[in-house]
Each structure stands twice: as C-alpha cells, then as structure tokens.
Design a protein around this motif. Structure first.
Motif, PDB file in Angstrom:
ATOM      1  N   ALA A 103       0.842  -1.202   0.000  1.00 54.90           N
ATOM      2  CA  ALA A 103       0.000   0.000   0.000  1.00 54.90           C
ATOM      3  C   ALA A 103       0.875   1.249   0.000  1.00 54.90           C
ATOM      4  O   ALA A 103       1.931   1.281   0.643  1.00 54.90           O
ATOM      5  N   ILE A 104       0.416   2.279  -0.724  1.00 56.53           N
ATOM      6  CA  ILE A 104       1.103   3.577  -0.774  1.00 56.53           C
ATOM      7  C   ILE A 104       0.101   4.673  -0.413  1.00 56.53           C
ATOM      8  O   ILE A 104      -1.022   4.696  -0.939  1.00 56.53           O
ATOM      9  N   ILE A 105       0.514   5.562   0.479  1.00 53.82           N
ATOM     10  CA  ILE A 105      -0.288   6.727   0.844  1.00 53.82           C
ATOM     11  C   ILE A 105       0.526   7.964   0.491  1.00 53.82           C
ATOM     12  O   ILE A 105       1.637   8.146   0.982  1.00 53.82           O
ATOM     13  N   LEU A 106      -0.012   8.803  -0.370  1.00 52.05           N
ATOM     14  CA  LEU A 106       0.678  10.021  -0.796  1.00 52.05           C
ATOM     15  C   LEU A 106       0.137  11.224  -0.029  1.00 52.05           C
ATOM     16  O   LEU A 106      -1.087  11.403   0.077  1.00 52.05           O
ATOM     17  N   CYS A 107       1.050  12.031   0.514  1.00 50.17           N
ATOM     18  CA  CYS A 107       0.700  13.214   1.301  1.00 50.17           C
ATOM     19  C   CYS A 107       1.446  14.432   0.755  1.00 50.17           C
ATOM     20  O   CYS A 107       2.533  14.286   0.191  1.00 50.17           O
ATOM     21  N   PRO A 108       0.912  15.638   0.940  1.00 51.84           N
ATOM     22  CA  PRO A 108       1.548  16.824   0.348  1.00 51.84           C
ATOM     23  C   PRO A 108       2.815  17.284   1.044  1.00 51.84           C
ATOM     24  O   PRO A 108       3.695  17.868   0.417  1.00 51.84           O
ATOM     25  N   THR A 109       2.931  17.046   2.352  1.00 49.49           N
ATOM     26  CA  THR A 109       4.074  17.584   3.097  1.00 49.49           C
ATOM     27  C   THR A 109       4.747  16.511   3.931  1.00 49.49           C
ATOM     28  O   THR A 109       4.154  15.475   4.260  1.00 49.49           O
ATOM     29  N   ARG A 110       5.986  16.811   4.283  1.00 43.95           N
ATOM     30  CA  ARG A 110       6.773  15.936   5.155  1.00 43.95           C
ATOM     31  C   ARG A 110       6.059  15.717   6.487  1.00 43.95           C
ATOM     32  O   ARG A 110       5.968  14.595   6.991  1.00 43.95           O
ATOM     33  N   GLU A 111       5.542  16.831   7.073  1.00 45.50           N
ATOM     34  CA  GLU A 111       4.902  16.723   8.382  1.00 45.50           C
ATOM     35  C   GLU A 111       3.682  15.809   8.337  1.00 45.50           C
ATOM     36  O   GLU A 111       3.489  14.959   9.222  1.00 45.50           O
ATOM     37  N   LEU A 112       2.875  15.962   7.298  1.00 47.89           N
ATOM     38  CA  LEU A 112       1.670  15.150   7.197  1.00 47.89           C
ATOM     39  C   LEU A 112       2.019  13.681   6.972  1.00 47.89           C
ATOM     40  O   LEU A 112       1.349  12.787   7.505  1.00 47.89           O
ATOM     41  N   ALA A 113       3.053  13.410   6.201  1.00 47.38           N
ATOM     42  CA  ALA A 113       3.489  12.025   5.982  1.00 47.38           C
ATOM     43  C   ALA A 113       3.946  11.392   7.288  1.00 47.38           C
ATOM     44  O   ALA A 113       3.599  10.240   7.593  1.00 47.38           O
ATOM     45  N   MET A 114       4.720  12.121   8.060  1.00 46.79           N
ATOM     46  CA  MET A 114       5.202  11.598   9.339  1.00 46.79           C
ATOM     47  C   MET A 114       4.043  11.344  10.303  1.00 46.79           C
ATOM     48  O   MET A 114       3.992  10.319  10.989  1.00 46.79           O
ATOM     49  N   GLN A 115       3.091  12.284  10.347  1.00 47.69           N
ATOM     50  CA  GLN A 115       1.966  12.135  11.263  1.00 47.69           C
ATOM     51  C   GLN A 115       1.065  10.971  10.860  1.00 47.69           C
ATOM     52  O   GLN A 115       0.583  10.225  11.720  1.00 47.69           O
ATOM     53  N   ALA A 116       0.813  10.822   9.558  1.00 49.38           N
ATOM     54  CA  ALA A 116      -0.021   9.707   9.100  1.00 49.38           C
ATOM     55  C   ALA A 116       0.646   8.372   9.408  1.00 49.38           C
ATOM     56  O   ALA A 116      -0.019   7.412   9.831  1.00 49.38           O
ATOM     57  N   ALA A 117       1.963   8.295   9.200  1.00 51.83           N
ATOM     58  CA  ALA A 117       2.689   7.052   9.513  1.00 51.83           C
ATOM     59  C   ALA A 117       2.621   6.751  11.006  1.00 51.83           C
ATOM     60  O   ALA A 117       2.435   5.596  11.411  1.00 51.83           O
TER      61      ALA A 117
END
Length: 528
Positions: A103-117
């Motif tokens: 699975a791949i989840i694409l996010c607009p920013t570094r912060e959002l990617a880290m928080q979602a993970a």
C-alpha cells in the motif's frame, strides 16, 4: 453586488440540497462506536487505548466501503479523522507474511506524511508483522533505502516516492491499495504530474482512495481517470466544526490587535493554542512581540528551513512552546492533538481556510474554542462564513482590565496553593514573621507585594468600537430596541447622507432595500 449575493445564496442552497441527499444519516454519525463497527479487534484495542470511542462521520461512512474493496472519494475538512478512515481498512488488508510493498499513501508535506505514519503505527500496535515507513525529502535517502526492506506500507510525498521509483528501490508491482491524502493541496503544490506517474506504475487491479477538503476540477479529472465506480462521500463544514467548537469574534481597532490577543491568552489561558496570520511578516512580528512579553511562542512559515521547521514543531509537540503562530500554508500539514484554542489574528481570505484553521481544535469529540479578530469591513467576511458554513459566530466583548487582573490573580493563587501542599515552607514563614515583627510592613503587605510582582503592571480597558451595533449585518434587534433608542434610530436612519460623489442618500430607505446597506452605503453610487 446584488447579483453576487444572489449567486452565493443559490450556491448555498445547492450545498444544502447535496448535504440532505448525501448524508441522510449524518445526525447519528457520532453515535457509532468503534466497538460496534466490526473492525479487527486488535485495532479496536489500540484505538480505545488512544482514547477514542466514537467514530467521526467520515470514518463511519468510509471504513465499511473501503474495507469492502470499493474506490472511495472522501471530501472532508482537516481534523475529521480521515487518516483512520483509510488507514484502518488498509491495515486490515495487509498480509503480515508478505514482505512486499502492498500500500502507498501520498501526502503533500513531510509533516503530514510523518503524522499519518505515526497514526498507522498506533492503530497497528497489536498487529504483529506490519511495517510502516514515511519517506520524504530532507532526509538521507540512503537511510530510507535501507529501511525500506520488508515495508508493507509507505507513506510519502510524491517527489520522494518518485525518487525511489527512479532508483528502483520502491517496487510497485505488488501494491493493491493507493490513497491520495489532502489531494487538493498536492495539486496546489504542483504534484499532479508526479501523482499521475505513480498511479500509472501501480497495477490496474488496485483499490484507490482520494481524500480532499475541496473538489476542484483537476481532482475530479484524476478520479475519472484513475478510479473505478468510486463512491463519493461528502462531509459538510456544519457536521465537522459547529457542534464541538465555540466560535467568537471581536471587533477591534487594527493597532490594538496584538494587545487583544494577549488579553485573550491571559483570560482563557489555553494550555496549547494556534494563532493564524495571513502573512509571513506578521508571523515574525507577532512572535517577537509575544516572546518579548514572556509568552512561550514560536513562529512557523514557508521561509524557514526544514531544520528550523522541525525544531519549532518539536518545541510545540513537546509542550516547550504553548503557542504556535503560523500562516495557512505552513500549517496545512500540522496535525497536533489537544489544541485548546485557535486564534485568527487576521480574518482568512478564503472561507475554506477558516474551516481548516478552527478544525485544529475540537477534535475527536473534544470541545475547543476559536477567536477571530475583526477590523472594519472584515465583518462582512464573518457574515459570509456564517452563511456558507451555516453556523453562528458570536460577537463578544474584550475582557476588561479588571477581568484580566482577576484571572491572573486566581492563577497565581492556584500555583501558590500547589507550592503550599507540595513543599516545606517553614523557613519562608519564619523569615516573613521575623521581617514583619522587626520591620514596618505586615505579612499581608509582603504577600500583596509578591502578588503584584507576579501580576505585572496595571492595564487599561480597550475601547471596542461597533460592539453589538444596531446596523450589524444579520444582527437581530432585541425587543424594545426601537423604543429605547428611538432618537438614535431617527438620527442615524432618517437624515440624508452625502456621499463622496456629492449625491444624497436616505439611510432608512437604503437599509430597507438592503440589510447590508448600513455599513456599505459609502460604496453606493445612486439611491433607489
């Protein structure tokens, strides 16, 4: 102007019709419990440990659909629990024994990617064998390559995912689920081409989820091209923000805005708060002023380096900075729990930004507060927000000097009581008794002096122009107002008014023709 207002009213009626048609059971959304949803028991255990019991509307509608394998389009604002809406179904589909990327989840920013993970890791706390990794720019790609081994879920920014694809360190042939989170923001940041390249490389037999606060045409184009029979779920701002957030605004002179912010911070004393400004310059200026007054404040905007952003966010997350001052763009990827209050130092230019801003507080069933400072004609933006979001923002008085000093005094006394209970004061008591016996001051005078030192200098009341104005747009008159203020009404409404063009206008006639005319009459070119 009349045509514009008519057009806005038509748009709002259409929104109401869409809401009624698409969310017939939204009134019961908050009653759905995770325990009753049928999701994996291990996930329920983790979610309950995080303090969540009830699903949000987007979670209740999206989780069953996404779990069944359908493509989903979810339109919902910040703070509605979108990560759980797609994250829980993804975790239930992952095969722990399969060490390929699934699975791949694409996010607009570094912060959002880290928080979602981080959220996915919390949800999967009791699911052994599932590995989640955020990938983003600004981090050593060599370390990311080493950590990618055995990862089943990647949460990343489009640019860094493309970097790994070019290096062949990210293989997409076994991916069965793709999610675009905050899709509108990714398009605004210029990631459309990267997104389409990634989607083309993923197997056709996949499930695709798209979640966004708004649905502009470019996003709809992507859904038509890369999704199959997608189910559209739309959560309205009313469902999201109104029941949980107490909204207020204050009409203040521009030069007094900083002082009013300080008064509100002192009066309500939120543990963690966000202040939004429209410009980077204002963020810097306000941060400097608040720090100079002793507030634990930090600023965040697009001109900061990645290291500076990380430092500021860590200070805010860890509680070393109680106040974060930010622009809308810089704060888009921030997802911090337990924000007690949001302050709009500037009224946002876009109504969507208002919803995003106040959505930072009042999350997951908790209550929150929002405060907006309004100067001059910005009152009309408040009315537009009320109309389009179908909400009510109450006008309030700025806390008086006496109110502020009383709150400060209560806080100091509470802190003193904690010291009395937890520490040995015998030496201090003995010293005060000796001083009061030998000197000219009593123990009470010493205590009052210490109190005064902590409370600071006396302050004066702030004049608040236009408060509860009779002519405020949308403001209903109270019974007896006409009787009690007849002379004021006659003076303000009946006499002719001479505009800059030299033409005379009758205020009462203008007010009858248009409820907004009382404050906008200077812009009229001709009376009816």
């Amino acid at each position: 102007m009349a045509d514009f207002k008519k057009k806005k009213d038509v748009e709002w009626k259409q929104r109401n019709e869409e809401r009624n048609a698409e969310n017939q059971h939204s009134d019961n959304a908050v009653t759905m419990k995770y325990r009753d949803s049928g999701i994996d028991e291990r996930i329920i255990r983790a979610v309950e440990e995080m303090g969540f019991e009830n699903m949000t509307p987007i979670q209740e509608q999206a989780i069953p659909l996404f779990s069944s394998g359908k493509d989903v389009i979810g339109q919902a604002q910040t703070g509605t629990g979108k990560t759980a809406a797609f994250g829980i179904p993804i975790l239930q589909k992952i095969s722990p024994d399969n060490r390929n990327l699934q699975a791949i989840i694409l996010c607009p920013t570094r912060e959002l990617a880290m928080q979602a993970a981080d959220e996915l890791r919390k949800f999967s706390k009791y699911m052994n064998g599932i590995k989640v990794l955020p990938v983003y720019g600004g981090q050593d790609i060599g370390r990311q390559i080493r950590n990618l081994k055995g990862v089943q879920i990647v949460v990343g920014t489009p640019g860094r995912v493309m970097d790994h694809m070019r290096r062949h360190t990210l293989k997409l042939d076994k991916v069965h689920t793709v999610v675009l989170d905050e899709a509108d923001e990714m398009l605004n940041m210029g990631f459309r081409e990267d997104i389409e390249t990634i989607l083309k490389e993923v197997p056709d037999e996949r499930q695709t989820g798209l979640f966004s606060a708004t649905m502009p045409k470019p996003i709809l184009d992507i859904t038509k091209m890369y999704q199959k029979d997608a189910v559209f779920l739309k959560m309205t701002p009313k469902e999201i923000t109104i029941p949980l957030i107490k909204q207020a605004y204050y009409q203040v002179p521009y030069k007094q805005k900083t002082e009013v912010i300080c008064r509100l911070l002192d009066y309500y004393d939120p543990g963690r708060s966000l202040i939004f400004c429209n410009t980077k310059r204002m963020v810097d200026e306000l941060t400097e002023v608040l720090k100079g007054r002793g507030y634990a404040a930090e600023g965040l905007h697009g001109d900061l380096s990645q290291n500076q952003r990380d430092t500021v966010m860590n200070l805010f997350k860890n509680g070393h900075a109680a106040i974060l001052i930010a622009t809308d763009v810089a704060a888009r990827g921030i997802d911090i729990d337990n924000v007690e209050a949001v302050f709009n130092y500037d009224v946002p230019e876009d109504i969507e930004y208002y919803v995003h801003r106040i959505g930072r507080t009042g999350r997951a069933g908790k209550t929150g507060r929002s405060f907006t400072l309004v100067t001059g004609r910005e009152i009309y933006k408040i009315r537009d927000i009320e109309r389009i979001c179908n909400t009510r923002i109450k006008e309030r008085r700025i806390p008086s000097a006496a109110d502020i000093m009383e709150r400060k005094g209560d806080k100091i006394l509470r802190e003193a009581e904690e010291v009395i209970v937890s520490q040995d004061l015998s030496r201090a008591i003995r010293l005060l008794e000796e001083k009061s016996t030998l000197g000219e001051y009593s123990v009470m005078q010493y205590a009052a002096a210490f109190m005064k030192m902590k409370m600071g200098d006396d302050i004066e009341d702030i004049k608040q122009d236009g408060l509860f104005s009779e002519f405020m747009p949308g403001k209903k008159k109270r019974r007896g107002d006409d009787k009690n203020h007849k002379s004021d009404k006659n003076r303000n409404d009946s006499r002719p008014y001479k505009s800059r063009t030299g033409r005379s206008h009758d205020r009462r006639e203008a007010n009858n023709n248009n409820r907004y005319a009382a404050l906008r009459i200077r812009t009229k070119k001709k009376s009816k």
